[in-house]
Design a protein around this motif. Structure first.
Motif: not given
Ligand code: KG4
Length: 340
Positions: A139-148
């Motif tokens: 689960l990649l969660i940052s200021g620019g991305n939210s991806q599984l």
């Protein structure tokens, strides 16, 4: 002489100048110079970021080599973030990596910043530290991305779901701004939420099919709730800051965990990892850990140092490419946008 494979990683995609050295996957140093110049503007100013990178890059790399206790001639390769990010900032790290590589006659390896976040769990402090086994779900969660992302190998990643509008970090930052908190708002919400009642307020949750995320509806719902409440009670935000932060954070976590659970069901993975700036959030970390424990899944929650932009993750992603002999030509230019 050098033992094993020694990689210098360079990260300059946004507002942190970072350099790290890893040897055979074990971290020898990780130096991060954050830029305070943006604080008064409420966000990152690209041109100021590039200039600060130019000032920082030489001392940051020199410090990373010194702390690692190595001479630059011991390097096997130089890995650098090629994108995505701010083009001017990326250009500083890219150009520096190319120049140093030419001087030392070692290859360069280009790294996708997002791959770095996903692979950050392979940075070991000690040779015996545990690392994820493929395949795992990140689960990649940052200021620019939210991806599984289904991580099948260090090179093969499949995006199962992504945000269709705002990223989780943007939801934190934009709602924090609505509350009058300084940028970046995520850490402020995290701190306030620790003292608040998460059940006090209810905000809208999206109904999106599949594994994609959406956070813009939550932001609007948060905005309207505050706007209406302030009309009736001017100091509403001031008096309810902790409860608002806790309720907002809980809503974001519920949204993140709902799709994470669906992705685990769909893939049958037995390992889950989180990464990116929002994975520093105390509530997110606790919720993912609890979810994994309940499901009997192995969880990888990064050290907080590895949640924000850092060169250790660039070095480890570069190490994997080095092992495959995947080097980069000097003609390679930075790119602003790309997915995993
Ligand atoms: O990964 P990152 O450094 O930047 C990008 O490359 O996008 O993540 C920055 C984001 C910001 O939105 C920031 O508010 C958020 O991560 N963030 C947090 C926390 N620490 C950083 N969000 C919630 N809680 C935190 N503790």
């Amino acid at each position: 002489m050098a033992q094993g494979i020694t990689i210098l990683g360079i990260e300059s995609s946004c507002d942190d100048t970072s350099a790290a050295v890893i040897r055979d996957g074990v971290l020898l140093s990780n130096v991060i110079a954050s830029q305070s110049v943006h604080e008064e503007y409420g966000g990152v100013v690209p041109e100021l970021a590039s200039r600060a990178h130019q000032q920082n890059i030489v001392p940051v790399v020199a410090t990373a080599l010194r702390r690692a206790g190595i001479d630059k001639r011991e390097l096997s390769a130089i890995a650098f973030t090629r994108g995505p990010g701010l083009l001017g900032s990326l250009l500083v790290g890219t150009s520096f990596a190319k120049g140093l590589s030419l001087g030392l006659r070692v290859p360069i390896v280009d790294v996708n910043h997002l791959h770095g976040h996903v692979l950050s769990h392979f940075v070991r402090r000690e040779p015996t530290d545990r690392v994820p086994r493929f395949p795992y779900l990140c689960l990649l969660i940052s200021g620019g991305n939210s991806q599984l992302i289904l991580v099948k190998s260090a090179a093969e990643m499949e995006v199962l779901g992504r945000t269709i509008d705002d990223a989780a970090g943007e939801a934190f930052d934009k709602c924090a701004k609505i509350m009058g908190l300084p940028y970046p708002g995520g850490p402020q919400i995290d701190r306030l939420a620790a003292e608040g009642d998460a059940t006090r307020f209810k905000f809208a949750k999206p109904h999106i099919a599949g594994l994609d995320y959406s956070f813009s509806g939550l932001k609007t719902s948060f905005l309207y709730t505050l706007r209406d409440a302030v009309k009736a009670e001017p100091d509403f935000v001031e008096r309810n800051r902790a409860d608002l932060a806790a309720s907002l954070q809980k809503t974001i976590i519920d949204i993140l965990l709902d799709k994470l659970a669906k992705a685990v069901d769909a893939t049958g993975v037995t390992t889950v990892a989180i990464g990116g700036g929002v994975s520093a959030n105390s509530g997110v970390r606790a919720a993912v850990a609890a979810f994994c424990e309940e499901r009997g899944i192995e969880a990888f929650i990064p050290e907080r140092t590895f949640t924000t932009d850092n060169a250790a993750m660039v070095a480890i992603a570069g190490y994997f490419k080095y092992l495959q002999g995947e080097f980069c030509p000097y003609s390679a230019a930075p790119y602003a946008r790309v997915t995993v």
